[in-house]
Design an enzyme around this catalytic site. Sequence first.
Site, PDB file in Angstrom:
ATOM      1  CB  ALA A  62      46.854  72.484  12.395  1.00 43.02           C
ATOM      2  N   GLY A 103      51.879  71.478   9.994  1.00 40.80           N
ATOM      3  CA  GLY A 103      52.526  72.308  11.007  1.00 40.80           C
ATOM      4  C   GLY A 103      53.657  71.575  11.717  1.00 40.80           C
ATOM      5  CD  GLU A 106      53.992  75.188   8.041  1.00 44.63           C
ATOM      6  OE1 GLU A 106      52.998  74.823   8.693  1.00 44.63           O
ATOM      7  OE2 GLU A 106      53.995  76.178   7.300  1.00 44.63           O
ATOM      8  CD  GLU A 126      49.882  72.349   5.445  1.00 51.00           C
ATOM      9  OE1 GLU A 126      50.391  71.756   4.464  1.00 51.00           O
ATOM     10  OE2 GLU A 126      50.429  72.409   6.557  1.00 51.00           O
TER      11      GLU A 126
END
Length: 697
Positions: A62, A103, A106, A126
């Site tokens: 992110a 992210g 992911e 995270e």
Amino acid sequence: MSLTQSTVNQSVQIIKLSYPPVNGLGLALRRSIFKDVQEAIANPLVKAIVLTGANSVFSGGADIKEFGKSESSTEPLLTTLIDFLERSSKPVIAAIQGACMGGGFELAMGCHYRVAHADAIFALPEIKLGLLPGAGGTQKLPRVIGLERALNFMTQGDSVKAAQMSEWGMVDELFTKGLDQFTEFAEQFAKEVVAQNKPLARIRDLSVDYPNYQAYLDFAKNTVKASAPNYPAPVALIECVLAACSQPYLEGMKVEREHFLELMTTPQSKAMRYAFTAERACSKIPDITEDTQLKEIKKLGVIGSGTMGGGIAMNFLNAGIPVIMLDTTQESLDRGVATIRKNYENTLAKGKLSKDQYDKRMASLSTTLSFEDLKDVDMVVEAVFEEMQVKESVFKKLDAVLKPGAILATNTSTLDVDVIASFTKRPQDVIGTHFFSPANVMKLLEVVRGKKTSREVLATVMKLGKKIKKTAVVSGVCDGFIGNRMLEHYIRMSVQLVEQGATPQQVDQALEKWGMVMGPFRMSDLAGNDIGWAIRKRRYVEKPSVIYSKLADAICEAGRYGQKTGKGWYRYEAGQRKAIPDPQVQTIIEQFRADHNVQAVKISEQEIIERTIYALINEGARILEEGIALRASDIDMVYLTGYGFPLFRGGPMKYADQIGLFNVAAVMGSLLAQTKDSFWSPAPLILKAIEEGKSLT
Ligand code: NAD
């Protein structure tokens, strides 16, 4: 502006993420990827899509600059983008090099296939921000690498290398040749997928294969609740993994979303995200710019081979910088070297250091009894006895022999760095480097900027701090610098509490329950009660208005210096560190109260927290006001990395903001009325912030 570079090479569309430094998945990059994939799907010439990084990273995850802003909730969200990739009618291949984190990982799991360069590293970190992977990570990872591994990987948040991920089945092919040939390799892989008509493999279609998952996850939940009671994220993570095992993918995704959104609003995660940015902010110094000249430190001298000197030397040896250590006697040097050797041997035995590294480090260490041998060093760190005359003699000798431009650093914890600098004809090259004990372990390094310290010297030492993996925080010159100056009042209040009715263990337990790694009395016993005693004796003369309970002196007068004498505020069994409450201490306390006409009162847990933690806050605010610290978050980093302050509370300054400065000042006002200790007048900075509706951080 597009943040991707997209090219069609024969039948393969290569989409390169191009948003330095780490291809953070902010809105603009998500939009660019979405648009490129859309075009690739629409283009009849394209048969497969490769997603990769333009620079040497895939994606660091992110874009933290977006946290809390509207962009982070603007479509396409990362989950939308991943959904879109999964539904693509043409195979999407993630070609992963460098960091593949959060992210970014992911996103890669949303592709149909993954190839990785051997240098790539994977992580879902995270949890370190009090969160959990919120774009399908908790649902997908266990489906590929298995329940236990996935849970460990996500609760630890640490990175693993590509070879490991490949072994776990996450990577379809590992590429071990040069990075310059990696895109070509990925392109070839994509062509083979098409040629062999391979399926559009989706991780979401797999299931987690673990027969007795419920029992395992119950056990895991109990374990994390016991080991990290103040952190909600690990428990939430386990709930998500449970959903991955027990529910269909889309239901699991809902569970993950709910937990993610809930965690985003917790004070714990807010504090952890704050600390993450605070750590980065420490290195920003207003008058130091990109073009401030840095000095090269290729060889270091360490003066004094005692407790601190040895630990300090290890930091530099670990970073590949040769060290020459000087002391007054061969015996001291031998002892110093033997301690370093023993430390490294322990690490070697634990398998955390290779024999080769061990040999290299020991070979980079030399010793001397002569200052003449320091002629060629680029910097020295002095760690001799804490006496001004000794420092004076050492700095005069250093001034005489060191080459021009060399940096002269002192590890003093209480002495005036400006006075030490004045012993030389080059005060611009003198600086404080305040390491914490054990210096090879503790993360904190207070970098003390003297009145005359040059910008080049400061910038060099801050950079060096990073190189030796410390959190370097700038402090101005004052008694105790940032950390110990605040600590003095924290300890002062703790002793007052015991004088007035609490027991040392009651104070320690209350603060440890609140989150401090170690209560003040256990900590004093560890550091040595005589050190504080020596400082107090000085204070009684210099600052007679400061109210100290003399109870701490009574403990020292009884020879109770702490762990080193086997007794302090507690007693200790030989060779052990466990603090055992001691009736003799209680006798000293009661005798003291009787001698001083103190009627013991019942002290509540809340009072303990307020009087100790608010003392940190008030002195911290004064430090900020005086410009000793550059910013409130620097003070918080000092406490988080050097004093065992709980991360989930963000540091004393952040904590003050979280409770609200108005409330903090109100409690201080009552303490002022109750104790008549002028210390409790709220710092003007706090009052000003209340008036202006601002916060400290
Ligand atoms: P120490 O007593 O363990 O070691 C001091 C060493 O300096 C000894 O080996 C001594 O022989 C040597 N020395 C003394 N005079 C010397 C001289 N003129 N020339 C060369 N060597 C000389 O002390 P320490 O605990 O390592 O502390 C060193 C410094 O670090 C002090 O300034 C102290 O305040 C500071 N400090 C200590 C701690 C701590 O927890 N011990 C923490 C932070 C800072």
